[in-house]
Enzyme design. Structure first.
Site, short mmCIF file in Angstrom:
data_model
loop_
_atom_site.label_atom_id
_atom_site.label_comp_id
_atom_site.label_asym_id
_atom_site.label_seq_id
_atom_site.Cartn_x
_atom_site.Cartn_y
_atom_site.Cartn_z
N GLU A 87 1.20 -1.22 0.39
CA GLU A 87 -0.13 -0.08 -0.16
C GLU A 87 0.82 0.85 0.18
OE1 GLU A 87 -4.11 -1.45 2.28
OE2 GLU A 87 -1.90 -0.79 3.43
N GLU A 118 6.55 -22.23 8.19
CA GLU A 118 7.06 -21.33 8.79
C GLU A 118 8.20 -22.26 9.81
OE1 GLU A 118 3.66 -21.45 13.04
OE2 GLU A 118 3.00 -21.00 10.79
#
Length: 305
Positions: A87, A118
Site C-alpha cells: 500500500e 513457517e
C-alpha cells in the site's frame, strides 16, 4: 471441578474464559462478544507507544540512508506485512523496493496455506541472503505467538548481516528477545475469541502496529503536509481527483487551475505546492525539497527568512 491451568504459557494459545460457551450463543450474542474482545486491541497497542516510536525512528533513519524496510512473517502475520508494504507506493509515491513484505512459503502463501513453511529457520535465513540484506536495512519480524522459527531465522541472519531488527508479538517476550533485537513490540491483546485464532485480535493489533510504523515514517520523511498525503501519485482517476482536490484546497485554486499545475509538476502534488508557493520551476522546486529532506514546511520556512 477446578479448571486445569493453561498448558501453554503463550497468551495466543490460552483459552478465553469470556468465550468458553460461545458455541451456544445466538448470532447477535456472538457479534457482541467478539466486539467486546476487539475493544481490548487499541489499548494493548497503546501500551507500546515508546517501542512504536523507536520503530518509527528506525524506519525513518533507514529510509534516509537509502535502506529498505522488510516485514517477515508467516500466515496472517506474513499476509499483513505484504499488505502494508504493497500500500505504500500508491499512497506515498515510494519505490516498491523501499518497503517489502516477505511471507513464509512465498507469494503462493498469500492465497493458500503452505504447510510447514513457517517451521524452517533455514528458509527464513536464506531469504535474507536472497534479498541481500545489509547494514542500511531494517528487518521487522512479525509472529503473534512469538515463536515462529522462520521469522527468528530471518531476524538472526539479518542481524548477522548488520541490519537493524525489530519484532512484533502478542504474548510476553522472552528476555533474550529484548536483548537481541533492536526493538520489540508486545501487543498483549489477550486470548483470542476462538483459541489460537490469531487472525482476530492479534491480526488487528498487527495491522495497527504496521500502519503506525510506516505512516509515522512517511510523515517524518515529509510525505504528509498537515494531514494531507502530498506525495501520492495520480495513477488512477481516484488519485487524480484527490490530487487535484488537495491543490484546490491548499492553494485556493479552481479545478482547471489545479489540473494544469499538477500536469506542470509531473503529477506530483508536493512539487506543485512548492512551485505555486515559491514561484519556482519544477527542477528548482525539486532541489529545494531535496535540501529539506522532502519537508514542505521547511521549504516555506526558508522562503520566509
Amino acid at each position: 471441578m477446578t479448571p486445569r491451568p493453561p498448558q501453554d504459557p503463550r497468551l495466543t494459545e490460552q483459552r478465553n474464559p469470556a468465550t468458553a460457551e460461545i458455541d451456544q450463543l445466538s448470532a447477535l450474542e456472538i457479534a457482541r462478544i467478539i466486539n467486546d474482545e476487539d475493544q481490548k486491541v487499541a489499548p494493548a497497542v497503546g501500551g507500546q507507544l515508546d517501542a512504536l516510536a523507536r520503530a518509527i525512528s528506525m524506519a525513518e533513519d533507514t529510509f534516509r540512508r537509502g535502506g529498505r524496510l522488510f516485514y517477515v512473517g508467516a500466515g496472517t502475520s506474513g499476509r499483513l506485512g505484504v499488505l502494508d508494504a504493497s500500500e505504500m507506493p500508491p499512497t506515498y509515491g515510494t519505490d516498491p523496493a523501499m518497503i517489502q513484505g516477505i511471507i513464509a512459503g512465498g507469494y503462493t502463501a498469500l492465497l493458500n496455506a503452505v504447510e510447514g513453511a513457517e517451521d524452517s529457520r533455514e528458509d527464513g535465513a536464506a531469504e535474507m541472503d536472497r534479498a541481500e540484506i545489509g547494514r542500511d536495512d531494517f528487518v521487522f519480524g512479525i509472529a503473534a505467538s512469538g515463536s515462529t522459527p522462520y521469522v527468528h531465522g530471518a531476524l538472526t541472519r539479518a542481524k548477522q548481516r548488520g541490519a537493524k531488527t525489530g519484532f512484533l508479538l502478542c504474548t510476553h517476550p522472552e528476555e533474550w528477545m529484548t536483548a537481541v533485537y533492536d526493538v520489540v513490540i508486545a501487543a498483549l491483546v489477550g486470548p483470542e475469541v476462538v483459541t489460537g485464532s490469531t487472525r482476530m485480535k492479534a491480526g488487528t493489533a498487527t495491522k495497527l502496529v504496521l500502519n503506525t510504523i510506516t505512516t509515522g515514517a512517511m510523515i517524518r520523511l515529509g510525505k504528509v503536509y498537515g494531514n494531507l498525503m502530498v506525495d501520492l501519485r495520480a495513477t488512477n482517476l481516484k488519485l487524480q481527483d484527490r490530487s487535484e482536490r488537495i491543490l484546490m484546497e491548499t492553494l485556493d485554486l479552481e479545478r482547471d487551475e489545479a489540473r494544469a499545475l499538477l500536469d506542470e509538476a509531473g503529477g506530483s502534488v508536493k512539487l506543485g505546492m512548492v512551485m505555486h508557493w515559491t514561484g519556482a520551476d519544477r527542477d528548482t522546486a525539486a532541489a529545494q525539497l531535496a535540501r529539506t529532506g522532502g519537508r514542505i514546511g521547511d521549504v516555506l520556512k526558508g522562503e520566509a527568512k
